[in-house]
Design an enzyme around this catalytic site. Structure first.
Site, PDB file in Angstrom:
ATOM      1  N   HIS A 201      10.903  47.969  16.434  1.00 18.38           N
ATOM      2  CA  HIS A 201      10.048  47.185  17.100  1.00 18.38           C
ATOM      3  C   HIS A 201       8.814  48.026  17.899  1.00 18.38           C
ATOM      4  CE1 HIS A 201      12.883  44.381  16.049  1.00 18.38           C
ATOM      5  NE2 HIS A 201      12.102  43.226  16.337  1.00 18.38           N
TER       6      HIS A 201
ATOM      7  N   ILE B  72      11.352  40.853  23.018  1.00 19.66           N
ATOM      8  CA  ILE B  72      11.574  39.437  23.209  1.00 19.66           C
ATOM      9  C   ILE B  72      10.815  38.509  22.338  1.00 19.66           C
ATOM     10  CG2 ILE B  72       9.388  39.576  24.852  1.00 19.66           C
ATOM     11  CD1 ILE B  72      11.203  37.730  26.806  1.00 19.66           C
TER      12      ILE B  72
ATOM     13  N   ALA C   4       8.260  36.502  21.566  1.00 22.03           N
ATOM     14  CA  ALA C   4       6.925  36.424  22.228  1.00 22.03           C
ATOM     15  C   ALA C   4       6.441  34.665  22.191  1.00 22.03           C
ATOM     16  CB  ALA C   4       5.984  37.022  21.701  1.00 22.03           C
TER      17      ALA C   4
END
Lengths: 174, 174
Positions: free
Chosen positions: A67, A121, A123
């Site tokens: 990521h 996370i 988003a």
């Protein structure tokens, strides 16, 4: 696309459409093709989650390391995947003020230094303020807890990408 | 690059350099970063192989499905990864005669139809004639045997990419 159409896709079509539901991990999509037919989209999502859960801890860390940083170098350079670019832009991460941008960069580095993988996370399920708050808070966690938390977020991102593709975009990509 | 330099790479540098030693599976490189330091390059190679061996059969099929067809659409369209393009070109697969090209296309389809993953072979350890012969022969195998054989070839490709990067190109990519 209905589930019957999905179930008759060749592996090449399947990976072409769904290969990035887990960021830069087409192997996962390519693996779960072996599990078709799926009775519904939830079954496909469950197969992906099961594959992820069966990986050793290093493999889960490997997923996180695929990521990009939030509001990081890839965003600035335009080298994000299309999915990440849209997700980060919707959360307002492509328009941070200078002070915010510096703070995020510093916290991203602190997080990566501490854990050896990036802050992940979903988003689309958070706004900018919530993302910045959690980035700061999660820097304080233990490594194992944070790895598990990152993987939970990966699964949320995956679910939204998957449903997004099936419910709207996929026919255009076929 | 010596092993000490390799061992101090951040995960981002490590994945940037070695992320495609297994075709389109940066998760594997990203996972084995957790296992550093490596005493030598063989230990890194062993960690990659161990990660692959521990995957469920669907995961091994997933790796194979991340590989392009030999002398296939990606070669024609120019969408191969740099590594695959060089490997296929060295084996002469970018300059097939028309009859050969048709035969390869037909056998690739037959292979994929039969097994649900593409024919994978370490092109750098074979010449064109040997590749075409094995493509034809391996179409006759059993699925489990062919999956195992494909993964053996993935490991050979990985080894050559890995040694190539460390012994020659990597400093330029840093």
């Amino acid at each position: 696309m209905d589930i019957n159409a999905l179930n008759v896709l060749s592996y090449e079509e399947f990976v072409n459409i769904f290969g990035n539901v887990v960021e830069k991990c087409p192997i996962i999509t390519a693996a779960v093709w072996s599990k078709r037919p799926f009775v519904n989209l939830s079954a496909l999502e469950a197969a992906i989650n099961e594959f992820i859960d069966a990986l050793p801890e290093s493999g889960k860390e490997g997923i996180l390391r695929c990521h990009p940083d939030l509001a990081g170098r890839d965003l600035q350079r335009g080298t994000l995947t299309q999915e990440s670019r849209e997700e980060q832009a919707r959360a307002g991460l492509d328009a941070l003020e200078s002070a915010e941008a510096s703070r995020v960069a510093r916290l991203n580095e602190e997080y990566k230094e501490r854990f050896g993988f990036p802050f992940v996370i979903c988003a689309r399920m958070n706004d900018k303020a919530s993302i910045l708050r959690q980035l700061s808070e999660r820097c304080q966690n233990e490594r194992a807890a944070e790895r598990a938390r990152g993987i939970e977020e990966v699964k949320k991102i995956c679910r939204l990408r998957l449903y997004g593709l099936v419910l709207t975009d996929a026919p255009n990509k076929l």
